[in-house]
Design an enzyme around this catalytic site. Structure first.
Site, short mmCIF file in Angstrom:
data_model
loop_
_atom_site.label_atom_id
_atom_site.label_comp_id
_atom_site.label_asym_id
_atom_site.label_seq_id
_atom_site.Cartn_x
_atom_site.Cartn_y
_atom_site.Cartn_z
N CYS A 23 0.87 -1.18 0.00
CA CYS A 23 0.00 0.00 0.00
C CYS A 23 0.91 1.23 0.00
CB CYS A 23 -0.87 -0.01 1.25
SG CYS A 23 0.15 0.03 2.74
N HIS A 52 5.12 -4.88 8.97
CA HIS A 52 5.09 -6.26 9.48
C HIS A 52 5.33 -7.26 8.36
CE1 HIS A 52 2.68 -5.02 13.28
NE2 HIS A 52 3.97 -5.03 13.50
N HIS A 85 3.25 2.04 11.70
CA HIS A 85 2.10 1.82 12.59
C HIS A 85 1.85 2.97 13.54
CE1 HIS A 85 4.01 -2.10 11.62
NE2 HIS A 85 2.80 -2.30 11.15
N CYS A 107 2.22 6.03 8.86
CA CYS A 107 1.38 6.23 7.68
C CYS A 107 0.43 7.41 7.91
CB CYS A 107 0.56 4.96 7.41
SG CYS A 107 -0.59 5.20 6.05
N GLU A 137 -0.28 -0.36 16.40
CA GLU A 137 -1.06 0.81 16.01
C GLU A 137 -2.04 1.20 17.12
OE1 GLU A 137 -3.10 0.64 12.14
OE2 GLU A 137 -4.62 1.96 13.02
N THR A 175 -6.67 0.70 11.50
CA THR A 175 -6.83 0.85 10.05
C THR A 175 -6.89 -0.47 9.29
OG1 THR A 175 -4.42 0.96 9.83
CG2 THR A 175 -5.60 3.07 9.97
N SER A 234 -1.51 -7.68 10.67
CA SER A 234 -2.95 -7.72 10.94
C SER A 234 -3.76 -7.82 9.64
CB SER A 234 -3.35 -6.46 11.71
OG SER A 234 -4.73 -6.39 11.85
N ASN A 235 -3.41 -6.98 8.65
CA ASN A 235 -4.26 -6.98 7.44
C ASN A 235 -4.12 -8.29 6.67
OD1 ASN A 235 -2.76 -6.38 4.65
ND2 ASN A 235 -1.59 -5.43 6.31
N SER A 278 1.83 -5.25 3.33
CA SER A 278 3.26 -5.07 3.62
C SER A 278 4.13 -6.05 2.84
CB SER A 278 3.50 -5.23 5.13
OG SER A 278 2.85 -6.38 5.61
S1 SF4 Z 1 -2.36 -0.63 5.49
FE1 SF4 Z 1 -1.52 0.74 7.06
S2 SF4 Z 1 0.30 1.61 6.10
FE2 SF4 Z 1 -0.97 0.79 4.45
S3 SF4 Z 1 -2.22 2.54 3.73
FE3 SF4 Z 1 -3.39 1.36 5.27
S4 SF4 Z 1 -2.97 2.45 7.18
FE4 SF4 Z 1 -1.38 3.04 5.74
#
Ligand code: SF4
Length: 332
Positions: A23, A52, A85, A107, A137, A175, A234-235, A278
């Site tokens: 991202c 991460h 984070h 970010c 975060e 986020t 996490s994502n 990431s």
């Molecule tokens: S995943 Fe985290 S670092 Fe990437 S755009 Fe979203 S908030 Fe920003």
């Protein structure tokens, strides 16, 4: 087990999510470490993993970055970078006390949530922060207004939540959460606190949302979904959950292609592939190659969104890069 060559009548195929991988916030943070190493030389200390991802961290370590858990580990007078984070204000104070030069790679979309927390705390709201306990975060955001923020770790946590004044409550979020699970938590909170207000704009960022939308689109058709990402991302972990929720028969998180278990492919004809925010594309390419060697050569893109967002480098770094460019210009 040896790789099975593709047959002409093979019904094996790969659904490849788009968007996937880096991202804008991660891209910026990784480039910031690389530019800082070029600009100031090694070592550059980085508080916590810049993003991460095991591969990214190992690659930056080889280039001269030193990752530390706490600011106290950084020698006085050194340069320290804060990760994407975000950090609590106390961390900035600690760094100032140790005379550290800081580069803040938080970010901008995390910074936005920090600012919301500060604003609502100044207006004396109780802030219900939906997020995962212990995530960096969440620690950083909570640190902006510790007396006003209560963590809500998913829908099951709602029954434990208490507030001072139920007419003055707002929810914010980490986020990188699951969009659907967060809305389930919000619905439960609204049942309990009907006057609960929502953040002015989405806290779950565009990248998290787009990657989840793409994996949902492929989920129902996939026998197996391989998510490339680290276990502390996490994502990335959410993508596995979203894939299973969307109907994928099986889904796994892997850092590298060699972590894929041959047994996962038994009876599988459609494999979905995606990666967390990431994850560099080279790791996805490794997975596609691994699958191609086993007959999964046919790759179809499942496109959920176009992404064109970019963020400029941290301001401290931009200032020094500009100063150096100006000095070089004068010397010409
Ligand atoms: S995943 Fe985290 S670092 Fe990437 S755009 Fe979203 S908030 Fe920003």
């Amino acid at each position: 087990m040896t790789a099975t060559p593709a047959s002409p009548s093979s019904d094996k195929r790969v659904l490849l999510a788009a968007p996937r991988g880096y991202c804008a916030g991660v891209d910026r943070a990784v480039i910031a470490v690389e530019k800082a190493l070029e600009q100031y030389g090694s070592p550059i200390y980085v508080r916590h993993e810049i993003v991460h991802n095991k591969y990214v961290v190992q690659t930056l370590e080889k280039k001269g970055a030193i990752f530390v858990d706490e600011t106290a580990e950084v020698p006085e007078g050194s340069i320290v970078m804060f990760s994407a984070h975000g950090v609590a204000p106390t961390v900035h104070q600690e760094a100032a006390e140790r005379r550290l030069a800081t580069i803040d790679a938080t970010c901008p979309l995390v910074t936005k949530v920090h600012k919301e927390a500060v604003r609502f705390a100044n207006e004396d709201y109780d802030i219900l922060l939906i997020g995962h306990e212990g995530h960096e975060e969440v620690i950083g955001t909570s640190g902006e207004a510790p007396d006003h923020i209560t963590l809500v770790d998913g829908p099951d946590d709602v029954e434990n939540v208490t507030v001072r004044d139920d007419s003055k409550v707002v929810w914010l979020s980490q986020t990188t959460l699951s969009v659907d699970e967060t809305m389930e938590t919000v619905d439960k909170l609204k049942e309990k606190f009907p006057k609960l207000i929502s953040p002015p704009s989405d806290d779950i960022c565009y990248a998290t949302q787009n990657r989840q939308t793409a994996v949902k689109q492929m989920g129902a058709e996939a026998d197996l979904v391989v998510v490339v990402g680290s276990k502390n991302s996490s994502n990335s972990v959410r993508l596995v959950e979203v894939a299973l929720g969307a109907g994928a028969k099986d889904a796994h998180l892997v850092d590298f292609a060699d972590e894929i278990d041959e047994a996962w492919l038994e009876g599988v004809s459609t494999v979905g592939v995606t990666s967390g925010a990431s994850v560099p594309e080279v790791l996805v390419e490794g997975v596609l190659e691994w699958l191609a060697q086993r007959g999964f050569e046919d790759v179809e893109i499942v496109k959920a969104a176009e992404e064109s967002i970019t963020f400029s480098l941290p301001k401290e770094l931009r200032r020094d890069l500009r100063a150096e460019a100006a000095a070089l210009g004068e010397n010409r």
